[in-house]
Design an enzyme around this catalytic site. Sequence first.
Site, PDB file in Angstrom:
ATOM      1  N   TYR A 112      17.937  30.119   5.167  1.00  0.00           N
ATOM      2  CA  TYR A 112      17.543  30.962   6.097  1.00  0.00           C
ATOM      3  C   TYR A 112      17.615  30.988   7.176  1.00  0.00           C
ATOM      4  O   TYR A 112      17.505  29.849   8.016  1.00  0.00           O
ATOM      5  CB  TYR A 112      16.253  30.278   5.970  1.00  0.00           C
ATOM      6  CG  TYR A 112      15.141  29.975   4.544  1.00  0.00           C
ATOM      7  CD1 TYR A 112      14.978  31.442   3.918  1.00  0.00           C
ATOM      8  CD2 TYR A 112      14.887  29.017   3.488  1.00  0.00           C
ATOM      9  CE1 TYR A 112      14.970  31.491   2.009  1.00  0.00           C
ATOM     10  CE2 TYR A 112      14.229  28.910   2.417  1.00  0.00           C
ATOM     11  CZ  TYR A 112      13.850  30.183   1.809  1.00  0.00           C
ATOM     12  OH  TYR A 112      13.394  30.463   0.433  1.00  0.00           O
TER      13      TYR A 112
ATOM     14  N   LYS B 120       1.112  -1.475  -0.108  1.00  0.00           N
ATOM     15  CA  LYS B 120      -0.069  -0.059   0.153  1.00  0.00           C
ATOM     16  C   LYS B 120       1.165   0.954   0.129  1.00  0.00           C
ATOM     17  O   LYS B 120       1.865   1.000  -0.029  1.00  0.00           O
ATOM     18  CB  LYS B 120      -1.111  -0.014   1.532  1.00  0.00           C
ATOM     19  CG  LYS B 120      -0.066   0.205   2.433  1.00  0.00           C
ATOM     20  CD  LYS B 120      -0.974  -0.249   3.737  1.00  0.00           C
ATOM     21  CE  LYS B 120      -0.365  -0.479   5.228  1.00  0.00           C
ATOM     22  NZ  LYS B 120      -0.799  -0.727   6.006  1.00  0.00           N
TER      23      LYS B 120
HETATM   24  C1  LIG Z   1      -0.190  -1.166   6.722  1.00  0.00           C
HETATM   25  C2  LIG Z   1      -0.763  -2.832   6.977  1.00  0.00           C
HETATM   26  C3  LIG Z   1       0.242  -4.124   7.657  1.00  0.00           C
HETATM   27  C4  LIG Z   1       1.402  -4.509   7.336  1.00  0.00           C
HETATM   28  O1  LIG Z   1       2.037  -3.493   8.987  1.00  0.00           O
HETATM   29  P1  LIG Z   1       3.698  -3.098   8.961  1.00  0.00           P
HETATM   30  O2  LIG Z   1       3.378  -2.655  10.498  1.00  0.00           O
HETATM   31  O3  LIG Z   1       3.877  -2.167   7.734  1.00  0.00           O
HETATM   32  O4  LIG Z   1       4.526  -4.439   8.240  1.00  0.00           O
HETATM   33  C5  LIG Z   1      -0.229  -5.194   7.984  1.00  0.00           C
HETATM   34  N1  LIG Z   1      -2.018  -5.313   7.738  1.00  0.00           N
HETATM   35  C6  LIG Z   1      -2.692  -4.570   7.666  1.00  0.00           C
HETATM   36  C7  LIG Z   1      -4.012  -4.883   7.875  1.00  0.00           C
HETATM   37  C8  LIG Z   1      -1.739  -3.340   7.215  1.00  0.00           C
HETATM   38  O5  LIG Z   1      -3.267  -2.383   7.396  1.00  0.00           O
END
Ligand SMILES: *Cc1c(COP(=O)(O)O)cnc(C)c1O
Length: 348
Positions: free
Chosen positions: A251, A43
């Site tokens: 800055y 994602k």
């Molecule tokens: C983002 C997510 C993961 C991955 O989590 P990490 O901490 O990055 O390993 C696993 N399961 C769900 C439902 C998520 O939303």
Amino acid sequence: MSGVPAGALRLEIDSEALAANWRALDALSGGAPGAPRAGAAVKADAYGLGAAVVAPVLLEAGCARLFVAHCGEAAALLGHVPAGALAVLHGPRDPAEAAWLQATGVRAVINTALQARHWREAGGGVCDLMVDTGMNRLGLPLRALGEAAGLEVDVLHTHLACADEDSPLNEVQRLRWEEARQAVTHRRAAIANSAGIALGAAFSGDMTRPGLALYGGVPAAGLAGVVRQVVRPRAALLQVRTIAAGDTVGYNGTFVAPRQMRVGTVALGYADGYLRCWSGTGAMRAGEARLPVLGRVSMDMTVIDLSAAEKLGEGDWVEVDYDLPAAAEASGLSQYELLTLLGRRFAR
Ligand SMILES: *Cc1c(COP(=O)(O)O)cnc(C)c1O
């Protein structure tokens, strides 16, 4: 017509380290070659690395399931990976999304009673189910498991709130997940993210969903020797100059040179995700040389001390110090933020 020039920012992705991280996490999940247990969270454009680059590497390593949050993210990956390897964690929020998931064969993760209805009305069929066991974020509450009646559930998921801590909630959630497994007919079950994998075999289930650790993050001490760095941001020097003692940099003149110094301006700024928290504290590298950030990070530029690398000049490249656990410690940002911040101006 000539092509667009390559640009002054590169995000180097070590594909070999990425594949090795997946294999290590799969093995820790109880997986074996040909029988993978670890999926992968890709994602948010694979946490900013570029899902179109990352997804094929993971599939090649043996991963069979890639999780995105939105349908749009799955759509963007359809040219790169088979639809059947993709699952949408946010689920079908409306009938149009349910129809799209049906039509493409991208896996729906059902999170609510309404999503279950959208899914049934779109034709039903195999789906995943997310159950909430104590995080109170997304997923069917245990008391509402009846809403899942009639769903053809492949993976019964839940998600841990405190996997990166030694919290009693981990075991509470695991037991509630076991309860849900008794109540809902399903083929496989999953509970662990990256940190959850480090909690041990009781949390492996039939599938795990690592994200952060694939990309070099270390959310739990148990993964420290296992996870390799994957992401190396690099930026080009736009200009080099020598300043005198008493001159200020950037800055608001927050850095005052204590002596004559050779300094360089790098084409990296907070618009690229190199936030102002690195002002006066971050560093870049050229080989072994450490090149501290001087003064404020600006939108598109950062000035660094070149004292330790006298040979560097305009057009040369430096690497941003971006070992995730150390960078999180130094910046106060989470390892997740450090990755997802990295902007669109990086060539990936
Ligand atoms: C983002 C997510 C993961 C991955 O989590 P990490 O901490 O990055 O390993 C696993 N399961 C769900 C439902 C998520 O939303």
